[in-house]
Scaffold this motif. Structure first.
Motif, short mmCIF file in Angstrom:
data_model
loop_
_atom_site.label_atom_id
_atom_site.label_comp_id
_atom_site.label_asym_id
_atom_site.label_seq_id
_atom_site.Cartn_x
_atom_site.Cartn_y
_atom_site.Cartn_z
N VAL A 12 0.85 -1.19 0.00
CA VAL A 12 0.00 0.00 0.00
C VAL A 12 0.89 1.24 0.00
CG1 VAL A 12 -0.18 0.07 2.52
CG2 VAL A 12 -2.00 1.07 1.14
N GLN A 13 0.39 2.31 -0.55
CA GLN A 13 1.14 3.57 -0.53
C GLN A 13 1.01 4.24 0.83
OE1 GLN A 13 -0.29 5.89 -3.87
NE2 GLN A 13 1.39 5.15 -5.15
N ALA A 14 1.98 5.06 1.14
CA ALA A 14 1.94 5.82 2.38
C ALA A 14 0.64 6.62 2.45
CB ALA A 14 3.15 6.74 2.48
N GLY A 15 0.04 6.60 3.63
CA GLY A 15 -1.24 7.27 3.82
C GLY A 15 -2.44 6.36 3.60
N GLY A 16 -2.19 5.18 3.07
CA GLY A 16 -3.26 4.23 2.80
C GLY A 16 -3.64 3.42 4.01
N SER A 17 -4.54 2.45 3.77
CA SER A 17 -5.08 1.64 4.86
C SER A 17 -5.06 0.16 4.48
CB SER A 17 -6.52 2.04 5.16
OG SER A 17 -6.62 3.37 5.58
N LEU A 18 -4.97 -0.66 5.50
CA LEU A 18 -5.13 -2.10 5.37
C LEU A 18 -5.85 -2.61 6.60
CD1 LEU A 18 -1.60 -3.35 4.15
CD2 LEU A 18 -3.73 -3.42 2.84
N GLY A 66 -3.79 6.15 17.57
CA GLY A 66 -4.48 7.12 16.74
C GLY A 66 -4.54 6.72 15.28
N ARG A 67 -3.77 5.70 14.89
CA ARG A 67 -3.78 5.25 13.49
C ARG A 67 -4.32 3.83 13.34
NH1 ARG A 67 0.88 4.60 10.81
NH2 ARG A 67 2.13 4.12 12.68
N PHE A 68 -4.03 2.98 14.32
CA PHE A 68 -4.45 1.57 14.27
C PHE A 68 -5.57 1.35 15.28
CE2 PHE A 68 -0.16 -0.47 12.81
CZ PHE A 68 -0.10 0.43 11.75
N THR A 69 -6.48 0.45 14.93
CA THR A 69 -7.56 0.08 15.83
C THR A 69 -7.71 -1.43 15.83
OG1 THR A 69 -8.76 2.13 15.32
CG2 THR A 69 -10.01 0.35 16.37
N ILE A 70 -7.70 -2.00 17.02
CA ILE A 70 -7.88 -3.44 17.16
C ILE A 70 -9.31 -3.72 17.59
CG2 ILE A 70 -7.14 -3.55 19.58
CD1 ILE A 70 -5.68 -6.20 18.87
N SER A 71 -9.87 -4.81 17.08
CA SER A 71 -11.23 -5.18 17.47
C SER A 71 -11.34 -6.70 17.40
CB SER A 71 -12.26 -4.52 16.55
OG SER A 71 -12.08 -4.94 15.21
N SER A 72 -12.39 -7.19 18.05
CA SER A 72 -12.56 -8.64 18.15
C SER A 72 -14.00 -9.01 17.86
CB SER A 72 -12.17 -9.08 19.56
OG SER A 72 -12.39 -10.47 19.74
N ASP A 73 -14.18 -10.06 17.09
CA ASP A 73 -15.50 -10.64 16.87
C ASP A 73 -15.47 -12.02 17.52
OD1 ASP A 73 -17.81 -11.89 15.98
OD2 ASP A 73 -17.71 -11.01 13.99
N ASN A 74 -15.94 -12.09 18.76
CA ASN A 74 -15.84 -13.34 19.52
C ASN A 74 -16.68 -14.45 18.90
OD1 ASN A 74 -14.35 -11.64 21.15
ND2 ASN A 74 -15.12 -12.55 23.04
N ALA A 75 -17.76 -14.10 18.22
CA ALA A 75 -18.59 -15.12 17.58
C ALA A 75 -17.84 -15.81 16.45
CB ALA A 75 -19.87 -14.48 17.04
N ASN A 77 -14.37 -15.85 16.47
CA ASN A 77 -13.01 -16.12 16.96
C ASN A 77 -11.97 -15.42 16.08
OD1 ASN A 77 -14.19 -17.71 18.88
ND2 ASN A 77 -13.14 -19.59 18.33
N THR A 78 -12.24 -14.18 15.79
CA THR A 78 -11.39 -13.43 14.88
C THR A 78 -11.08 -12.05 15.46
OG1 THR A 78 -12.29 -14.57 12.95
CG2 THR A 78 -11.16 -12.49 12.54
N VAL A 79 -9.84 -11.65 15.32
CA VAL A 79 -9.39 -10.32 15.74
C VAL A 79 -8.92 -9.57 14.51
CG1 VAL A 79 -7.65 -9.08 17.06
CG2 VAL A 79 -8.81 -11.04 18.08
N TYR A 80 -9.24 -8.29 14.48
CA TYR A 80 -8.89 -7.45 13.34
C TYR A 80 -7.94 -6.34 13.77
CZ TYR A 80 -13.12 -9.72 11.63
OH TYR A 80 -14.07 -10.65 11.28
N LEU A 81 -7.13 -5.90 12.85
CA LEU A 81 -6.30 -4.73 13.08
C LEU A 81 -6.50 -3.80 11.89
CD1 LEU A 81 -4.19 -3.46 15.01
CD2 LEU A 81 -2.43 -4.34 13.46
N GLN A 82 -7.23 -2.73 12.13
CA GLN A 82 -7.44 -1.72 11.09
C GLN A 82 -6.28 -0.74 11.16
OE1 GLN A 82 -9.96 -1.39 8.72
NE2 GLN A 82 -8.65 0.26 7.93
N MET A 83 -5.57 -0.62 10.05
CA MET A 83 -4.39 0.23 10.01
C MET A 83 -4.63 1.36 9.02
SD MET A 83 -1.39 -2.67 10.09
CE MET A 83 -1.70 -3.22 8.42
N ASN A 84 -4.67 2.57 9.53
CA ASN A 84 -4.87 3.76 8.71
C ASN A 84 -3.63 4.64 8.73
OD1 ASN A 84 -7.57 2.91 8.28
ND2 ASN A 84 -8.28 4.06 10.06
N SER A 85 -3.56 5.56 7.80
CA SER A 85 -2.45 6.51 7.72
C SER A 85 -1.11 5.79 7.80
CB SER A 85 -2.55 7.55 8.86
OG SER A 85 -3.78 8.23 8.79
#
Length: 124
Positions: A12-18, A66-75, A77-85
């Motif tokens: 991804v380019q700088a400033g993008g998200s995954l 401030g750029r990354f957000t972690i979240s969990s869907d216990n139903a 059994n999955t954890v996500y890491l949203q990475m912005n900027s």
């Protein structure tokens, strides 16, 4: 058999998200904390973020607050890491790992089970 399977990495380019995903199986998900760690070439593995599956407490390294957000869907059994900027210095192999209630947040040596990793490359 304990399994942690990461997905979602890429270029991804700088400033993008995954968004990274970590699908867990083979253990009682609610009893563990799930952490994201990363390792760049020639550098030590470092903690990025983690979440307690039991109470949802979250922790972040200062470098990603401030750029990354972690979240969990216990139903699922999955954890996500949203990475912005995203920045070039975020380039690394990202691993998810599971640690029991004694695991200190972001201390990779305290985590028992590890995935195979997914490459994240941020171009400038």
């Amino acid at each position: 058999e304990v399994q942690l399977v990461e997905s979602g990495g890429g270029l991804v380019q700088a400033g993008g998200s995954l968004r990274l995903s970590c699908a867990a199986s083979g253990f009682t998900f609610d009893d563990y904390a799930i952490g994201w760690f990363r390792q760049a070439p020639g550098k030590e593995r470092e903690g990025v973020s983690c979440i307690s599956s039991s109470d949802g407490s979250t922790y972040y390294a200062d470098s990603v607050k401030g750029r990354f957000t972690i979240s969990s869907d216990n139903a699922k059994n999955t954890v996500y890491l949203q990475m912005n900027s995203l920045k070039p210095e975020d380039t690394a192999v990202y691993y998810c790992a599971a640690g029991d209630e004694t695991a200190r947040p972001l201390y990779y040596s305290d985590y028992d089970y590890w995935g195979q990793g997914t490459q994240v490359t941020v171009s400038s």
